[in-house]
Each structure stands twice: as C-alpha cells, then as structure tokens.
Design an enzyme around this catalytic site. Sequence first.
Site, PDB file in Angstrom:
ATOM      1  N   GLU A  86       0.814  -1.218   0.000  1.00  0.00           N
ATOM      2  CA  GLU A  86       0.000   0.000   0.000  1.00  0.00           C
ATOM      3  C   GLU A  86       0.846   1.267   0.000  1.00  0.00           C
ATOM      4  OE1 GLU A  86      -3.104  -0.182   2.915  1.00  0.00           O
ATOM      5  OE2 GLU A  86      -3.962   1.714   2.221  1.00  0.00           O
ATOM      6  N   ASP A  87       1.946   1.235   0.707  1.00  0.00           N
ATOM      7  CA  ASP A  87       2.692   2.485   0.923  1.00  0.00           C
ATOM      8  C   ASP A  87       3.997   2.606   0.159  1.00  0.00           C
ATOM      9  OD1 ASP A  87       0.678   2.980   2.681  1.00  0.00           O
ATOM     10  OD2 ASP A  87       1.831   2.534   4.495  1.00  0.00           O
TER      11      ASP A  87
END
Length: 507
Positions: A86-87
Amino acid sequence: MPDMKIATIDDQTIDDLLRIAVEHNPDSDVEMLQRAYDFASVAHGGQKRKSGQPYIVHPLATAITLAELGLDDDTIAAGLMHDVPEDTETTLDDIKKEFGKEVAFLVEGITKLGQLKYRGIDRYVENLRRMFVAMAEDARVILIKFADRINNLRTLDALPPEKRRRIALESLEIFAPIANRLGMGEVKGQLEDLSFPYVYPEEYNWMVNRVIPLFKEKEEFVHEFQQFLIAELKQRGIIAIDAHGRTKHIYSLYQKLIKNNRDLAKIYDLVAIRIIVDSVAKCYEALGVVHELCKPLKGRIKDYIAQPKPNGYQSLHTTVFAPKGFAPDDEKAHIVEVQIRTAEMHKEAEFGIAAHWAYDEFKHHKKIDRRVDWMQQIIDMQDNLTDKDLLLESLKIDIFQNRIYAFTPRGDVIELPEDATPVDFAYKIHTDLGHTCSGAKINDQIASLNTTLKSGDVVEIFSDPHRKGPSADWLDFVNTDTARSHIRSYLNKESRSLLDKTKDVDY
Ligand code: MN
C-alpha cells in the site's frame, strides 16, 4: 511454554523479534524473518512515521506483537511487510516471488482490509462485512490487523485530535468486541485500554485519579489472602502452579462500574484472585477447599468449565467472604472473587484463537475451532441476509453483548447500554436535545420515549423548543448515567429557582 505477554516497551530491534520468535517456537526460521525485515526496510526506505521515527519501527512492532502471541513465521513475516504494497513501490508480486504464496496471501488480506472507517449504517455494515470476509479466508489476517492497530494506538499522539478519536472509537467499537468474541482477552484489553483515554478522556481521568487509588488499597489484603489460600491448598495436596491477584484492565473495570451505577461496593470482583492448577479435577477440588474455608456469596458460583462462555472462556468463579483477620474493618473488603482454572484454560482466556494457532497447529485447527465455526456462520448468514437491520441484529447478539449501537438519521453511531431509550439517545447527543425532546421516530415509525432501543435502530428525536425541560417521569425509564444526571440537575435547579421566585414575592 514461555510466558505470553504483550510488551509495551518501544525501541525494539530485529534482534528482539528473532529472540521472541525462537522463545515461542524453537524451529522458527530466523533467516527468513531477517530477510523479511530487510525487505520491508528497503521498501519503506527513507519513509518516516508521523512521529518522526523511521517507518520500519511500526511493522517491526506489529511483528513483535504477533511473535508474542506465538504465531507462525509466515504471519510474523506478513506483519513485517503488511504496509509494503500500500505504501511503497514494491508490489505484492515481489513479495510472492521472495516469500511465497502464503505470506503474499496474508499481506494481500491485510491490504484489502484497508482501514476500517465508517460513517453511517451502510459503511458500518460494509466494513464489518469486509472484516468477516478477511477472517473467514484466514483468521491470521485479523490477528495482523489487531497487532497493527495496537501499535497505531500506542503512537496515536502523533495524529491530529480528530483522527485520534476516530481511530480509538473504531478500535473500541469494532476491533475490541471482535477480539473478545475470538476469546483474545489480552488483545481486547489492550485495544480498549489504549483507546479509552482518547474516546472518553474525562471518564478515563476519573478512573485514574479516583477509582484506581481505591483499588490499590486492597492489593495488600488480596496478596495476604492469596498466600493463605495457596498454603491451605498445599496442605491438602493441591499445588497452585501459579496464582495472582488479578489486575483488571481499566476499561473493563470502568464498564462494570457504569453497569452498577458507579457503586464500587457492588463490584465484588473488583479484586480477584486467580489460582492455576494442573488439571480439571484439581479445579473442582480447589473450589471445594475454598468453600470449606470461606463462606461463598449466594448466586455467585459459576461453572464455566462445564458450561464455557460463547467465546470459549473456561474457569470456575466463586465470590467468598474472606475469613476475619485478613480484611481491615471495612465490611466490603472481605468479599473477594476467586477464579480457578488450568494453565491451558488460562492461555485460552488470554490468547483465544491465537493460543491454538501457534505454528503448524493453526492449520489443523482451522476446521474444528468453534470460534472459526462462528465466523463461518456469520459469513453464511451475511450471504443470505440482505436486510441490514437483521444483519446488525444478529451481529449484536454475537459480538456486541451488553452494548447497542443506534444511529442518527445522518448515520452517526451512538453507543448505548442495553435497555436504553430514545431519551438516553437524545442526551447522549446533546444535553439540550435531551431537555427539549418531545417524541421520537424509530426506523421511521413514531415511538414513545420509553421504547427500548435495539442495535441498528435509526432514531430520530423531535425537539420542541418551547418545552420547558425534562419530565421527572423520565427518571423511571432512562438507563444511562448521562440522562439521569442531566434530568436530576435540571429538576434540582428548577425547584431552586421556584424557591427564589417565592422569595421575590415575599419581599
Ligand atoms: Mn500498519
């Protein structure tokens, strides 16, 4: 078996993680865990947390919590990499290539789950649904989410106040009840205690400054009484392999106080002694000895061994009058709850499904653990239930025992105790709304003000601005402290001002 305890200290390193993993599982693949750590460190690169710490501190803490719960290497590795897809630029495929299908599957599960935000009934249900779907696919996903959340709650101060409250509230309303339902007492306690100061700051301060000191006073007495019981048991051939005065989690203590109108005297298990013996037979024997020495309180003997709680909890509970000579003069100090259980039951009570799912055991238990059956039932039920009210109703029975969640027409969630009424609901929103409420609609139907609310009810309060104030009759049916105290203080003021007016006339 090493002591299972979730540490609260920060500044841990990868070496701490590897050590804890090996403590719980001597066959732990430390080389793989080290690789997962390096992989996540590289992926997060120079990223920083809001607190200014390097980002990797967070996934590391998450992984350490998972290791402390005794979970398998794949889960710990997934904990280390849970924020990577996600990051960062690194993808799920990269993880799959490096660490295999299983780890990638867990990371994917946690990524899909995303952050549980909700506003209004639709999102609330949708998010619960996502949570249950993730759990049914592999309950380890939810355990990673819990570990992730515990760490985020610990560093909540780095976020703006509004966000803090939202995350804490969600932990209290959704995560903690699910942890409880999965039998994970320790995780539930941590989620609640970490959220408590952000959600109810005044109540938290009241607990810390007023209640806990009273509780501390009893500690010495409890310790002596415990020593006495252990010695007496030993004389009769029953060895207590462990015993401790129970330190109750602050939030659950608070809940009990609220339920008992804040009357400390009514809470018999405020102080409790837990005795751990090595077999079920010894549990009953020990109970016999305790009753031989101390008179039990009527109606307080509970056999959760023969009849476990729905979340699997097992123990014998009894509340007794400690013999004279232990307690100070205070009559209430004589009353103590005694809990008797085996080491196995103790581990279950603290760690629930995680206790079962350590290492390889997990996979074999997947089909037979009744708490997994429970999750499966909820999934099946969701598939068949398109009616949101019904769904919430059944979720209420299953997860949110003792508390209900009703909604404003705008979809804000209002948490209330069971048996709450529209008047409680109105006061919970705003004092003035309580004072001026004149009627209510529940799920679009006109309802009287003393109707008992259910989880999932959408409640609309009619306010009459000309209304002078609350009616004394309301005190007969309201069920929250908030409502009761506001009504009383209004009525008191009212009678005082009447007196004042009389005086005016006299003059
Ligand atoms: Mn995270």
